[in-house]
Each structure stands twice: as structure tokens, then as C-alpha cells.
Design a protein around this motif. Structure first.
Motif, short mmCIF file in Angstrom:
data_model
loop_
_atom_site.label_atom_id
_atom_site.label_comp_id
_atom_site.label_asym_id
_atom_site.label_seq_id
_atom_site.Cartn_x
_atom_site.Cartn_y
_atom_site.Cartn_z
N THR A 19 9.28 0.74 1.13
CA THR A 19 7.87 0.65 0.78
C THR A 19 7.70 0.16 -0.65
O THR A 19 6.89 -0.73 -0.93
CB THR A 19 7.19 2.02 0.95
OG1 THR A 19 7.59 2.57 2.20
CG2 THR A 19 5.69 1.91 0.91
N PHE A 23 5.97 -3.39 -2.04
CA PHE A 23 4.96 -3.43 -3.10
C PHE A 23 5.42 -4.32 -4.25
O PHE A 23 4.67 -5.19 -4.73
CB PHE A 23 4.66 -2.02 -3.60
CG PHE A 23 3.76 -2.02 -4.80
CD1 PHE A 23 2.40 -2.26 -4.66
CD2 PHE A 23 4.27 -1.81 -6.06
CE1 PHE A 23 1.57 -2.28 -5.76
CE2 PHE A 23 3.44 -1.84 -7.18
CZ PHE A 23 2.09 -2.07 -7.02
N PHE A 268 -3.84 1.63 -0.12
CA PHE A 268 -3.08 2.69 -0.78
C PHE A 268 -4.02 3.78 -1.27
O PHE A 268 -3.77 4.96 -1.08
CB PHE A 268 -2.27 2.11 -1.95
CG PHE A 268 -1.38 3.10 -2.61
CD1 PHE A 268 -0.15 3.43 -2.04
CD2 PHE A 268 -1.77 3.74 -3.78
CE1 PHE A 268 0.67 4.37 -2.64
CE2 PHE A 268 -0.95 4.68 -4.38
CZ PHE A 268 0.27 4.99 -3.82
#
Lengths: 285, 118
Positions: A19, A23, A268
Motif C-alpha cells: 500500500t 502511494f 484515504f
């Protein structure tokens, strides 16, 4: 530490790392764009001219479209989803709700391109006729299709939250002479409130991130829509439509990643709020 | 890009233009929306859409797109399609490219409604 435990730990960290890597990759690809972009016109401007010379990249229209369609999906989907969760958890006979639950869970697996196709061929013409619009490919049609697509997420999470309410609450309510109806709406639903809010927020995250359906159904107009009954293009559809045509490391390519980073930040934030709501509930209990 | 350079002469698309994800989606919208106008490839023309003639300039006659009109260059809004390959063409790659330009390959192009090489 036994090796099984190590394996689990490694698996957990791998997901975290992946993850973080996604990003970082998006941020790194967006960075060349933000380095050149000195003012806020990227967010406030309404012109997206990727192949002109000089090109202009401004995403207000896409941001507004994303928010409009998501709001529509949630406003329509929430009452429907929460009410069906209540009936699954509290009203229907056990055997019926068990079967319905598995049906609901199966609908998660319907590919979004199928929803998009239905939207394109059924919902959009229907919306055009009912509202007497020039074209049915509008934010409204996309929001309508999305409101159905968020239902599995919404219903299964809200249903779970409702079922997690301790039985004693309901029993205490009945003992005080409350009817079943009063117990559901005054005791069980309020007790499951934070779980239901989290379900709504996660459904919202799903709606913002949905790509294929909005690409096919929302109409693809590049400017800020004046109303939800106009064609529009959310951020996800913008990226999906253009990234395959953007030359690698061109200005357009980096601008699309910048738009992706904005999208990432929004989802997010929504998911973080949902997580905070869930954790907050656990802390209070 | 071709349309923007060739037809719009590098001017911008109108802000209200609907960018469709595929030619099939354009055809679908054209069939449903009486006020819609769009541009598609020749092979995508269906009985559900009306094809308009275009003029190369003010004085020229309006020409409706067809395989013949493109081949004899009376229809101006046409472009060639290229294959780009890395390095030498040999083996299966060469076989494929030879097939594309062969009579059999070009027949498929024509059958699908597109314009063959000659």
C-alpha cells in the motif's frame, strides 16, 4: 516465534508495504507536475486541454463531478441500504435473511463493466425520457447506478453492525414494555450507529473510486457541471480515459498522476474517518 | 489528435463536448440523442446513425464517406494506419504483417467496413 506466526507477520507487513509503495509511486509520478505547478489553478480552474500547446491541466470539473455523483449515490443508496440491513438483521425470519445475505454477498462479484453496460443501455435512456433530457448520459444516471453498486458494501457492513448489538439491549427494551418497532429504532439502530456510519463512509469510498461505470455512463464532459443532470467526468473516468493515450513521462502523464494523488487523498481521508469511527466505538464500549 | 489537428486546425474542442470512452458508445449515443453529432470510423457506421457529407473547402462538393470515396481521395477526412515494429521483421511477425497486406488480409479489412490499401 513459531514460523507460522512469522509467516503471518510477514504477510501483514507485505500488505502494508505494498500500500505504501503504491502511494509512493503515485506521489513520485505526480511530483514533476506539482513542481512546475506553482498556483492553485490545478484545483480551481476549469480547463483541461492535455494535448494543446501549451497544455492546461485543471481538475475542478472532475472534482465537482466526483463529489456530485458520490453524493447522489450515497443519498439514494443509504436509505435503501440501511433499511434493508435493518430488515435483514431484525425483521426477516432467520432462514430468509441467511439466504438473502449470501445473495447480497454474491452481487459484490458482479463486474462493474456489467453495471456500466446496464447504465448505458437501460438507465441512461430511461433517465433521458423521464426528465426529458437531451442525453441520458449524466451524473444523475451514473449516481443512480452507483447507488445500487454500493448496496452490497453498505448492507453487509450495516447488517453486521446491527447484529453486533448485544441481545441484552433488546431484551431490556422489551422488558420495559417497548414494542419491537420501538426497540429497533430507539435502541438497536442507535446502538449500532457508529458501525452504520462507518458502513456509509466505506460505501462512499467505494463510490468515489468506481471507474468503469462512471466512464461509461456519466457522459464525459470535461467542464464543471452546472447540475447533476448534465454530462460530466469524475476523476477516475478522466484517468481511465486518458492514461492509455498519454505518452510516458509527458506533462499529461504526470498531470494524470497528480489527479490520481488527489483521488487517493480523498479516499484515504474517507476511509481514515471510517476507521476512526469504528475504533472510537470500540473504545467507548 | 487527428481530428483536433486536421478538422479543428488545432483549436480547442467546445467545453460542452462529451468525450466518450469508445466508438461504440458514440454510436449508441448518436442513435439515442436526436441532437447529437459525432465522428466515428467508417467501419462503425450502422443503420441507426445518419452519415453526413463533408466539404474539403467552401467550393468543394459535399462528399459522403465510403470506401471508394476514400480510395479516390474525394473524401478528405481520412488517414492511413501504420504498424510500428522494433528491429527486423522476421518469423511470425513477418508472416502476420505479410498477411495484413495480402489479398486475404485486405479482404477482411473491407468486410469489416474499413478501407483497404488499394
Amino acid at each position: 516465534m513459531p514460523y507460522q506466526q512469522k509467516l503471518v507477520t510477514v504477510a501483514g507487513y507485505t500488505v502494508l508495504l505494498l500500500t505504501a509503495a503504491i502511494f509512493l509511486f503515485v506521489a513520485a509520478q505526480a511530483w514533476p507536475f506539482f513542481r512546475e505547478q506553482v498556483d492553485l489553478s490545478f484545483f480551481t480552474g476549469d480547463r483541461w486541454l492535455p494535448v494543446s500547446s501549451p497544455p492546461t491541466f485543471q481538475i475542478k470539473g472532475f472534482l465537482v463531478s466526483s463529489l456530485m455523483i458520490t453524493t447522489m449515490a450515497i443519498v439514494v443508496g443509504c436509505p435503501l441500504g440501511i433499511l434493508s440491513a435493518v430488515s435483514l438483521a431484525e425483521l426477516l425470519p432467520r432462514q430468509v435473511s441467511v439466504r438473502l445475505r449470501s445473495v447480497f454477498e454474491m452481487t459484490v462479484g458482479i463486474p462493474s463493466v456489467v453495471f456500466g453496460f446496464l447504465g448505458l443501455t437501460v438507465v441512461a435512456p430511461f433517465v433521458a425520457r423521464v426528465f426529458n433530457l437531451n442525453t441520458g448520459l449524466t451524473g444523475f444516471s451514473a449516481g443512480l447506478v452507483l447507488s445500487v453498486m454500493v448496496l452490497p458494501t453498505l448492507v453487509s457492513l450495516a447488517d453486521e453492525a446491527l447484529r453486533a448489538v448485544p441481545r441484552e439491549y433488546a431484551e431490556a427494551s422489551y422488558a420495559l414494555g417497548a414494542t419491537r418497532w420501538q426497540t429497533i429504532w430507539r435502541v438497536i439502530v442507535p446502538a449500532a450507529r457508529s458501525g452504520i456510519i462507518a458502513a456509509v463512509l466505506l460505501a462512499m469510498g467505494r463510490a468515489i473510486g468506481e471507474t468503469m461505470t462512471v466512464l461509461m455512463v456519466a457522459g464525459g464532459r470535461l467542464t464543471t457541471p452546472g447540475s447533476i443532470f448534465e454530462p460530466m467526468r469524475p476523476i477516475t473516468a478522466l484517468i481511465a480515459a486518458e492514461v492509455t493515450n498519454a505518452a510516458r513521462h509527458s506533462e499529461q502523464y504526470h498531470a494524470l498522476f497528480a489527479a490520481g494523488l488527489v483521488l487517493f487523498a480523498i479516499t484515504f481521508a474517507v476511509n481514515a474517518i471510517a476507521a476512526a469511527v469504528i475504533v472510537g466505538k470500540k473504545g467507548a464500549a | 489528435m487527428f481530428f483536433k489537428d486536421f478538422v479543428l486546425d488545432k483549436a480547442e474542442f467546445a467545453p460542452a463536448t462529451m468525450m466518450m470512452p469508445s466508438t461504440a458508445a458514440i454510436v449508441q449515443e448518436l442513435a439515442q440523442n436526436p441532437n447529437a453529432i459525432g465522428y466515428i470510423g467508417l467501419g462503425y457506421v450502422r443503420p441507426t446513425v445518419a452519415v453526413l457529407g463533408i466539404k474539403a473547402d467552401e467550393a468543394a462538393p459535399a462528399v459522403v464517406a465510403s470506401v471508394e470515396a476514400v480510395l479516390d481521395r474525394t473524401y478528405s477526412l481520412a488517414r492511413p494506419l501504420f504498424f510500428f515494429v522494433i528491429g527486423e521483421t522476421k518469423g511470425d511477425l513477418k508472416k502476420f504483417l505479410d498477411f495484413v497486406v495480402s489479398a486475404d488480409g485486405q479482404k477482411i479489412v473491407r468486410d469489416l467496413g474499413f478501407v483497404p490499401i488499394n
